[in-house]
Design a protein around this motif. Structure first.
Motif, PDB file in Angstrom:
ATOM      1  N   ARG A 192      42.004  39.515  21.609  1.00 17.19           N
ATOM      2  CA  ARG A 192      40.540  39.577  21.482  1.00 17.19           C
ATOM      3  C   ARG A 192      39.960  40.846  22.092  1.00 17.19           C
ATOM      4  O   ARG A 192      38.745  41.032  22.095  1.00 17.19           O
ATOM      5  CB  ARG A 192      39.932  38.328  22.120  1.00 17.19           C
ATOM      6  N   GLY A 193      40.829  41.684  22.669  1.00 18.15           N
ATOM      7  CA  GLY A 193      40.350  42.992  23.135  1.00 18.15           C
ATOM      8  C   GLY A 193      40.210  43.151  24.635  1.00 18.15           C
ATOM      9  O   GLY A 193      39.691  44.163  25.114  1.00 18.15           O
ATOM     10  N   ALA A 194      40.690  42.167  25.416  1.00 15.84           N
ATOM     11  CA  ALA A 194      40.593  42.302  26.882  1.00 15.84           C
ATOM     12  C   ALA A 194      41.594  43.346  27.374  1.00 15.84           C
ATOM     13  O   ALA A 194      42.610  43.611  26.726  1.00 15.84           O
ATOM     14  CB  ALA A 194      40.873  40.958  27.549  1.00 15.84           C
ATOM     15  N   LYS A 195      41.262  43.925  28.537  1.00 17.98           N
ATOM     16  CA  LYS A 195      42.151  44.887  29.185  1.00 17.98           C
ATOM     17  C   LYS A 195      42.859  44.151  30.326  1.00 17.98           C
ATOM     18  O   LYS A 195      42.201  43.570  31.191  1.00 17.98           O
ATOM     19  CB  LYS A 195      41.270  46.017  29.749  1.00 17.98           C
ATOM     20  N   LEU A 196      44.193  44.142  30.299  1.00 19.02           N
ATOM     21  CA  LEU A 196      44.943  43.426  31.340  1.00 19.02           C
ATOM     22  C   LEU A 196      45.740  44.421  32.178  1.00 19.02           C
ATOM     23  O   LEU A 196      46.340  45.363  31.628  1.00 19.02           O
ATOM     24  CB  LEU A 196      45.918  42.424  30.720  1.00 19.02           C
ATOM     25  N   VAL A 197      45.780  44.203  33.484  1.00 18.84           N
ATOM     26  CA  VAL A 197      46.600  45.035  34.357  1.00 18.84           C
ATOM     27  C   VAL A 197      48.069  44.823  33.964  1.00 18.84           C
ATOM     28  O   VAL A 197      48.512  43.674  33.820  1.00 18.84           O
ATOM     29  CB  VAL A 197      46.349  44.691  35.846  1.00 18.84           C
ATOM     30  N   THR A 198      48.790  45.881  33.750  1.00 21.17           N
ATOM     31  CA  THR A 198      50.181  45.948  33.251  1.00 21.17           C
ATOM     32  C   THR A 198      50.305  45.494  31.793  1.00 21.17           C
ATOM     33  O   THR A 198      51.407  45.403  31.272  1.00 21.17           O
ATOM     34  CB  THR A 198      51.215  45.143  34.089  1.00 21.17           C
ATOM     35  N   GLY A 199      49.195  45.156  31.155  1.00 24.82           N
ATOM     36  CA  GLY A 199      49.238  44.796  29.743  1.00 24.82           C
ATOM     37  C   GLY A 199      49.828  43.428  29.436  1.00 24.82           C
ATOM     38  O   GLY A 199      50.139  43.143  28.281  1.00 24.82           O
ATOM     39  N   GLY A 200      49.992  42.568  30.453  1.00 24.39           N
ATOM     40  CA  GLY A 200      50.539  41.239  30.170  1.00 24.39           C
ATOM     41  C   GLY A 200      51.044  40.573  31.431  1.00 24.39           C
ATOM     42  O   GLY A 200      50.602  40.898  32.532  1.00 24.39           O
ATOM     43  N   ASP A 213      54.714  38.418  33.317  1.00 24.75           N
ATOM     44  CA  ASP A 213      56.044  37.781  33.312  1.00 24.75           C
ATOM     45  C   ASP A 213      56.036  36.534  34.171  1.00 24.75           C
ATOM     46  O   ASP A 213      57.069  35.898  34.359  1.00 24.75           O
ATOM     47  CB  ASP A 213      57.106  38.649  34.008  1.00 24.75           C
ATOM     48  N   ASN A 214      54.896  36.237  34.784  1.00 25.55           N
ATOM     49  CA  ASN A 214      54.914  35.126  35.746  1.00 25.55           C
ATOM     50  C   ASN A 214      53.776  34.143  35.455  1.00 25.55           C
ATOM     51  O   ASN A 214      53.517  33.847  34.292  1.00 25.55           O
ATOM     52  CB  ASN A 214      54.934  35.658  37.179  1.00 25.55           C
ATOM     53  N   HIS A 215      53.147  33.640  36.493  1.00 18.99           N
ATOM     54  CA  HIS A 215      52.151  32.581  36.346  1.00 18.99           C
ATOM     55  C   HIS A 215      50.732  33.119  36.330  1.00 18.99           C
ATOM     56  O   HIS A 215      49.797  32.336  36.297  1.00 18.99           O
ATOM     57  CB  HIS A 215      52.304  31.605  37.509  1.00 18.99           C
ATOM     58  N   LEU A 216      50.561  34.430  36.430  1.00 16.38           N
ATOM     59  CA  LEU A 216      49.195  34.936  36.566  1.00 16.38           C
ATOM     60  C   LEU A 216      48.912  36.119  35.663  1.00 16.38           C
ATOM     61  O   LEU A 216      49.810  36.856  35.247  1.00 16.38           O
ATOM     62  CB  LEU A 216      48.871  35.250  38.032  1.00 16.38           C
ATOM     63  N   VAL A 217      47.621  36.267  35.376  1.00 18.48           N
ATOM     64  CA  VAL A 217      47.121  37.347  34.527  1.00 18.48           C
ATOM     65  C   VAL A 217      45.970  37.985  35.289  1.00 18.48           C
ATOM     66  O   VAL A 217      45.151  37.283  35.883  1.00 18.48           O
ATOM     67  CB  VAL A 217      46.595  36.772  33.181  1.00 18.48           C
ATOM     68  N   LEU A 218      45.929  39.317  35.290  1.00 12.44           N
ATOM     69  CA  LEU A 218      44.836  40.010  35.956  1.00 12.44           C
ATOM     70  C   LEU A 218      44.037  40.771  34.900  1.00 12.44           C
ATOM     71  O   LEU A 218      44.532  41.725  34.289  1.00 12.44           O
ATOM     72  CB  LEU A 218      45.425  40.961  37.009  1.00 12.44           C
ATOM     73  N   ILE A 219      42.799  40.289  34.657  1.00 15.85           N
ATOM     74  CA  ILE A 219      41.943  40.947  33.662  1.00 15.85           C
ATOM     75  C   ILE A 219      41.193  42.068  34.355  1.00 15.85           C
ATOM     76  O   ILE A 219      40.595  41.857  35.412  1.00 15.85           O
ATOM     77  CB  ILE A 219      40.892  39.972  33.072  1.00 15.85           C
ATOM     78  N   ASP A 220      41.225  43.259  33.777  1.00 14.57           N
ATOM     79  CA  ASP A 220      40.407  44.355  34.280  1.00 14.57           C
ATOM     80  C   ASP A 220      39.063  44.249  33.557  1.00 14.57           C
ATOM     81  O   ASP A 220      38.923  44.656  32.399  1.00 14.57           O
ATOM     82  CB  ASP A 220      41.091  45.695  33.979  1.00 14.57           C
ATOM     83  N   VAL A 221      38.070  43.675  34.253  1.00 17.13           N
ATOM     84  CA  VAL A 221      36.807  43.368  33.575  1.00 17.13           C
ATOM     85  C   VAL A 221      35.897  44.584  33.442  1.00 17.13           C
ATOM     86  O   VAL A 221      34.800  44.473  32.879  1.00 17.13           O
ATOM     87  CB  VAL A 221      36.047  42.192  34.247  1.00 17.13           C
ATOM     88  N   SER A 222      36.349  45.750  33.922  1.00 16.84           N
ATOM     89  CA  SER A 222      35.572  46.965  33.648  1.00 16.84           C
ATOM     90  C   SER A 222      35.536  47.196  32.138  1.00 16.84           C
ATOM     91  O   SER A 222      34.608  47.802  31.614  1.00 16.84           O
ATOM     92  CB  SER A 222      36.168  48.175  34.380  1.00 16.84           C
ATOM     93  N   GLY A 223      36.547  46.655  31.449  1.00 13.11           N
ATOM     94  CA  GLY A 223      36.564  46.711  29.988  1.00 13.11           C
ATOM     95  C   GLY A 223      35.368  45.984  29.360  1.00 13.11           C
ATOM     96  O   GLY A 223      34.998  46.266  28.217  1.00 13.11           O
ATOM     97  N   TYR A 224      34.781  45.044  30.097  1.00  8.91           N
ATOM     98  CA  TYR A 224      33.584  44.335  29.622  1.00  8.91           C
ATOM     99  C   TYR A 224      32.319  44.908  30.263  1.00  8.91           C
ATOM    100  O   TYR A 224      31.238  44.330  30.131  1.00  8.91           O
ATOM    101  CB  TYR A 224      33.674  42.850  29.971  1.00  8.91           C
ATOM    102  N   GLY A 225      32.479  45.999  31.037  1.00 13.74           N
ATOM    103  CA  GLY A 225      31.331  46.595  31.710  1.00 13.74           C
ATOM    104  C   GLY A 225      30.836  45.779  32.898  1.00 13.74           C
ATOM    105  O   GLY A 225      29.675  45.877  33.301  1.00 13.74           O
TER     106      GLY A 225
END
Ligand SMILES: *Cc1c(COP(=O)(O)O)cnc(C)c1O
Length: 478
Positions: A345-353, A355-367
């Motif tokens: 859907r176009g979100a920016k993720l730290v490391t792009g994905g 391998d574990n239990h967590l996801v870090l969204i870089d919300v600067s991509g949403y301003g």
């Protein structure tokens, strides 16, 4: 265990509590209702089993049990010995560790136990030997003064906070930062991944006594074999804090180079995150550090919590069952489905994905800042927490990230389809939220604008998502 027995147990407990302080009973009941309604994506939280919860509420709490199994400073500890020995045995078997110390009250406490075990082994013991005495009380004033200075002058190398490291890995606001001269390694700015060459270079330059690996907000695996080689090359003790991902180690998702237990000199963990036990901590190590680790109480810990050790024994027994491995692999499948859903859907993720239990969204991509995003999601019934991203321009308070994790929702039974739906909800809220401004017209890092009708609509969708997945289905308090 019949469904009925669990409901009866909790209902009766609340009735007994209500007779003394009804507001406490009400708060406990309300907590269950709140947890049932919330789409909990906090990466460090989970839902312990009824058996684990019940093991904590009883008279084991009444015992003082300073010391270790079979060597207590108090009489009458035979039942505490039973539960502590069981918890330690389950931990050793589950993780393949030579020694397990199950007394730490939390992850931070487990780290303090580990740090002081290493300091005792590598700094204090040699000083005692050199002075030809057996214990610190026999040192001269001058030798004691010199030893204290030496203990306070050691070095630690750990992962930087904005790369996902933890405050207790030598950062100034924590006691570890006051105890140790600390330096940190970050991640590669291009990939977001740990750069082992850079870690090795930092280790060569800094020559730490302790090299720490482990994280709270890094969405990838760490190669502990390589980290151990780096530690060995500079004579450092290698410590892994697996507080967040212990459940993935227990469930054999992290194996080989990614299992810290065979590679680290010492491993610390919480028991309440992905491991799904009671709120608490634990230390695993080989025989070399076992005696020093067992001195955790009264060295840095208050008296053991026997009721929590009982609950650790129950939860660790659960984690040894085959279905826990299935749970652990579903945690990761869910995190990956969430990451893919967000990326698509176009979100920016730290490391792009992940391998574990967590996801870090870089919300600067949403301003947005992390703080704005966290509050907007909360208004929409989605519980997450803000978190710094590498080289975060907004600092540790406002941040630019949202950390989301799947251990809790996976316990509830949600699967990859629901994760995709969750990604849709998160993306919708973040695209519809705009940054607010201060009264003087300057941009605010905290204020935001989100149409309350949309927030309500998403809240409704979030709770609809949960309806097929009741939390504590065996517990009916009504
Ligand atoms: C959560 C966490 C801790 C602290 O655990 P507490 O039980 O809150 O004291 C320590 N280290 C890491 C890496 C963590 O993620």
């Amino acid at each position: 265990m019949s469904l009925n027995a669990e409901s009866t147990a909790f209902r009766s407990a609340l009735e007994v509590i209500r007779a003394v302080e009804p507001r406490v009973a009400d708060a406990i009941g309300a907590e269950l209702a709140d947890q049932r309604e919330s789409l909990k994506l906090i990466a460090s939280e989970n839902y312990a089993s009824p058996a684990t919860l019940l093991a904590m509420g009883n008279w084991l709490s009444d015992k003082y049990a300073e010391g270790t199994v079979g060597r207590r400073f108090y009489a009458g500890c035979q039942n505490v010995d039973t539960v502590e020995a069981l918890a330690a045995e389950h931990a050793r078997e589950l993780f393949g560790a030579a020694h397990a110390y199950v007394q730490p009250h939390s992850g931070i406490d487990a780290n303090l136990v580990a740090f002081w075990a290493i300091l005792a082994d590598r700094v204090e013991s040699p000083a005692l030997k050199k002075a030809q005495v057996r214990q610190v009380n026999e040192l001269t004033e001058a030798d004691w003064f010199a030893l204290r200075r030496e203990l306070g002058n050691q070095r630690m190398l750990g992962m930087s906070l904005d790369a996902g490291g933890h405050l207790t890995h030598g950062f100034r606001p924590n006691i570890s930062g006051k105890m140790f001269d600390q330096r940190s390694y970050g991640t590669d700015p291009a990939t977001g991944l740990v750069d082992y060459d850079k870690v090795a270079e930092a280790a060569r330059e800094f020559k730490p006594l302790i090299l720490v690996a482990g994280y709270s907000a890094y969405p990838r695996k760490v190669n502990f074999r390589i980290m151990r080689e780096i530690a060995d090359s500079v004579g450092a003790t290698f410590m892994v804090d697996m507080a967040h991902f212990a459940g993935l180690v227990a469930g054999k998702v992290f194996t080989g180079d990614f299992d810290p237990v065979p590679h680290a000199h010492i491993v610390t963990t919480t028991t309440h995150k992905s491991l799904r036990g009671p709120r608490g901590g634990m230390v695993l190590c080989g025989p070399e550090l076992a005696d020093q680790v067992d001195r955790g109480c009264p060295m840095v810990l208050g008296g053991p919590l026997p009721h929590v050790m009982a609950a650790k024994a129950v939860a660790l027994a659960e984690a040894r069952r085959p279905d826990f491995a299935d749970y652990a692999s579903r945690i990761v499948a869910n995190a990956q489905a969430l990451a893919e859903g967000l990326l698509r859907r176009g979100a920016k993720l730290v490391t792009g994905g992940t391998d574990n239990h967590l996801v870090l969204i870089d919300v600067s991509g949403y301003g947005l800042t992390g703080r704005q995003a966290e509050q907007a999601l909360l208004d929409s019934g989605i519980v997450t927490n803000r978190n710094a991203v590498p080289q975060d321009p907004n600092g540790a308070w406002y941040t630019s990230g949202i950390r989301i994790g799947t251990p809790a929702l996976t316990t509830r039974g949600l699967g990859t389809a629901e994760m995709d739906a969750t990604a849709e909800l998160i993306h919708t809220v973040l695209t519809q939220t705009t940054p607010g401004s201060n009264p003087d017209g300057t941009p605010s890092k905290a204020k935001y604008v989100l149409d309350p009708t949309l927030a309500d609509k998403v809240s409704k969708q979030a709770s609809d998502l949960l309806t097929g997945f009741p939390l504590y289905p065996s517990v009916n308090l009504a």
